[in-house]
Design a protein around this motif. Sequence first.
Motif, PDB file in Angstrom:
ATOM      1  N   LEU A 163       0.716  -1.188  -0.061  1.00  0.00           N
ATOM      2  CA  LEU A 163       0.182   0.036   0.009  1.00  0.00           C
ATOM      3  C   LEU A 163       0.882   1.329   0.110  1.00  0.00           C
ATOM      4  O   LEU A 163       1.729   1.433   0.731  1.00  0.00           O
ATOM      5  N   PHE A 164       0.794   2.162  -0.923  1.00  0.00           N
ATOM      6  CA  PHE A 164       1.550   3.282  -1.143  1.00  0.00           C
ATOM      7  C   PHE A 164       0.656   4.534  -1.100  1.00  0.00           C
ATOM      8  O   PHE A 164      -0.513   4.514  -1.816  1.00  0.00           O
ATOM      9  N   PHE A 165       0.879   5.363  -0.371  1.00  0.00           N
ATOM     10  CA  PHE A 165       0.248   6.747  -0.249  1.00  0.00           C
ATOM     11  C   PHE A 165       1.001   7.673   0.323  1.00  0.00           C
ATOM     12  O   PHE A 165       2.037   7.615   0.806  1.00  0.00           O
ATOM     13  N   SER A 166       0.461   8.745  -0.321  1.00  0.00           N
ATOM     14  CA  SER A 166       1.379  10.004   0.046  1.00  0.00           C
ATOM     15  C   SER A 166       0.101  11.011   0.646  1.00  0.00           C
ATOM     16  O   SER A 166      -1.037  11.336   0.147  1.00  0.00           O
ATOM     17  N   LEU A 167       0.794  11.599   1.710  1.00  0.00           N
ATOM     18  CA  LEU A 167      -0.196  12.659   2.302  1.00  0.00           C
ATOM     19  C   LEU A 167       0.111  14.086   2.046  1.00  0.00           C
ATOM     20  O   LEU A 167       1.408  14.407   2.097  1.00  0.00           O
ATOM     21  N   ALA A 168      -0.468  14.900   1.410  1.00  0.00           N
ATOM     22  CA  ALA A 168      -0.111  16.295   0.942  1.00  0.00           C
ATOM     23  C   ALA A 168      -0.036  17.093   2.443  1.00  0.00           C
ATOM     24  O   ALA A 168      -0.755  16.591   3.320  1.00  0.00           O
ATOM     25  N   PRO A 169       0.777  18.061   2.478  1.00  0.00           N
ATOM     26  CA  PRO A 169       0.812  18.842   3.752  1.00  0.00           C
ATOM     27  C   PRO A 169      -0.609  19.425   4.152  1.00  0.00           C
ATOM     28  O   PRO A 169      -1.280  19.697   3.224  1.00  0.00           O
ATOM     29  N   ALA A 170      -0.962  19.394   5.272  1.00  0.00           N
ATOM     30  CA  ALA A 170      -1.986  20.081   5.769  1.00  0.00           C
ATOM     31  C   ALA A 170      -1.992  21.500   5.443  1.00  0.00           C
ATOM     32  O   ALA A 170      -1.094  22.062   5.786  1.00  0.00           O
ATOM     33  N   PHE A 171      -2.987  22.038   5.122  1.00  0.00           N
ATOM     34  CA  PHE A 171      -3.120  23.376   4.901  1.00  0.00           C
ATOM     35  C   PHE A 171      -4.155  24.146   5.793  1.00  0.00           C
ATOM     36  O   PHE A 171      -5.003  23.569   6.436  1.00  0.00           O
ATOM     37  N   SER A 172      -3.836  25.350   6.122  1.00  0.00           N
ATOM     38  CA  SER A 172      -4.536  26.145   7.368  1.00  0.00           C
ATOM     39  C   SER A 172      -4.619  27.571   7.003  1.00  0.00           C
ATOM     40  O   SER A 172      -3.764  28.058   6.250  1.00  0.00           O
ATOM     41  N   PHE A 173      -5.555  28.222   7.339  1.00  0.00           N
ATOM     42  CA  PHE A 173      -5.845  29.577   7.110  1.00  0.00           C
ATOM     43  C   PHE A 173      -4.829  30.238   8.284  1.00  0.00           C
ATOM     44  O   PHE A 173      -4.823  29.699   9.542  1.00  0.00           O
ATOM     45  N   LYS A 179       1.425  32.701  -3.929  1.00  0.00           N
ATOM     46  CA  LYS A 179       0.752  31.435  -4.002  1.00  0.00           C
ATOM     47  C   LYS A 179      -0.175  31.112  -2.597  1.00  0.00           C
ATOM     48  O   LYS A 179      -1.093  30.162  -2.833  1.00  0.00           O
ATOM     49  N   TYR A 180       0.093  31.640  -1.547  1.00  0.00           N
ATOM     50  CA  TYR A 180      -0.708  31.418  -0.312  1.00  0.00           C
ATOM     51  C   TYR A 180      -1.498  32.631  -0.040  1.00  0.00           C
ATOM     52  O   TYR A 180      -2.357  32.278   0.942  1.00  0.00           O
ATOM     53  N   TYR A 181      -1.468  33.773  -0.557  1.00  0.00           N
ATOM     54  CA  TYR A 181      -2.105  34.836  -0.138  1.00  0.00           C
ATOM     55  C   TYR A 181      -3.751  34.821  -0.538  1.00  0.00           C
ATOM     56  O   TYR A 181      -3.802  34.560  -1.832  1.00  0.00           O
ATOM     57  N   PHE A 227      -4.444  46.516   9.558  1.00  0.00           N
ATOM     58  CA  PHE A 227      -4.973  45.529   8.712  1.00  0.00           C
ATOM     59  C   PHE A 227      -4.762  44.018   9.126  1.00  0.00           C
ATOM     60  O   PHE A 227      -3.821  43.882  10.194  1.00  0.00           O
ATOM     61  N   TRP A 228      -5.232  43.031   8.473  1.00  0.00           N
ATOM     62  CA  TRP A 228      -5.011  41.685   8.711  1.00  0.00           C
ATOM     63  C   TRP A 228      -5.056  41.146   7.223  1.00  0.00           C
ATOM     64  O   TRP A 228      -5.766  41.655   6.366  1.00  0.00           O
ATOM     65  N   ASN A 229      -3.991  40.340   7.247  1.00  0.00           N
ATOM     66  CA  ASN A 229      -3.991  39.532   5.907  1.00  0.00           C
ATOM     67  C   ASN A 229      -4.255  37.922   5.927  1.00  0.00           C
ATOM     68  O   ASN A 229      -4.092  37.524   7.218  1.00  0.00           O
ATOM     69  N   THR A 230      -4.773  37.473   5.320  1.00  0.00           N
ATOM     70  CA  THR A 230      -5.247  35.930   5.053  1.00  0.00           C
ATOM     71  C   THR A 230      -4.356  35.217   4.117  1.00  0.00           C
ATOM     72  O   THR A 230      -4.223  35.494   3.036  1.00  0.00           O
ATOM     73  N   PHE A 231      -3.783  34.084   4.823  1.00  0.00           N
ATOM     74  CA  PHE A 231      -3.072  33.262   3.690  1.00  0.00           C
ATOM     75  C   PHE A 231      -3.709  31.680   4.022  1.00  0.00           C
ATOM     76  O   PHE A 231      -4.058  31.454   5.050  1.00  0.00           O
ATOM     77  N   TRP A 232      -3.738  30.993   2.941  1.00  0.00           N
ATOM     78  CA  TRP A 232      -3.880  29.480   2.799  1.00  0.00           C
ATOM     79  C   TRP A 232      -2.478  28.723   2.655  1.00  0.00           C
ATOM     80  O   TRP A 232      -2.027  28.768   1.693  1.00  0.00           O
ATOM     81  N   ALA A 233      -2.125  28.197   3.776  1.00  0.00           N
ATOM     82  CA  ALA A 233      -0.886  27.623   3.495  1.00  0.00           C
ATOM     83  C   ALA A 233      -0.342  26.389   4.359  1.00  0.00           C
ATOM     84  O   ALA A 233      -1.214  26.104   5.267  1.00  0.00           O
ATOM     85  N   PRO A 234       0.545  25.771   3.919  1.00  0.00           N
ATOM     86  CA  PRO A 234       0.903  24.405   4.724  1.00  0.00           C
ATOM     87  C   PRO A 234       1.644  24.738   6.111  1.00  0.00           C
ATOM     88  O   PRO A 234       2.034  25.906   6.324  1.00  0.00           O
TER      89      PRO A 234
END
Length: 91
Positions: A5-15, A63-65, A84-91
């Motif tokens: 069984l081979f699998f790869s987990l992508a890094p978890a992204f968070s706000f 790419k995360y902004y 201000f506040w900035n929001t990113f979606w990043a690992p």
Amino acid sequence: TNFFLFFSLAPAFSFIYIGGSVEILNLTYTNDLNDPTSQKFLLQAKAIQNYLAEIYESSFMGKYYLNSVVAAFSEGESGLRAYFWNTFWAP
């Protein structure tokens, strides 16, 4: 039999939220910037949000902004201070 069984987990992204302030030297604080529904507040906030978007989108963080939001204004030492506040979606 062999079973692999081979699998790869992508890094978890968070706000990720990052707050800050910037002082704009060629602008001055006026009382109508105290009202977030005033036309002056909305126009000034939009201009600063667009400026922040340009900076982040052209950087390595682009790419995360997701966005920037101006929450308040005050009188700075030599100009207008925007919070201000900035929001990113990043690992």
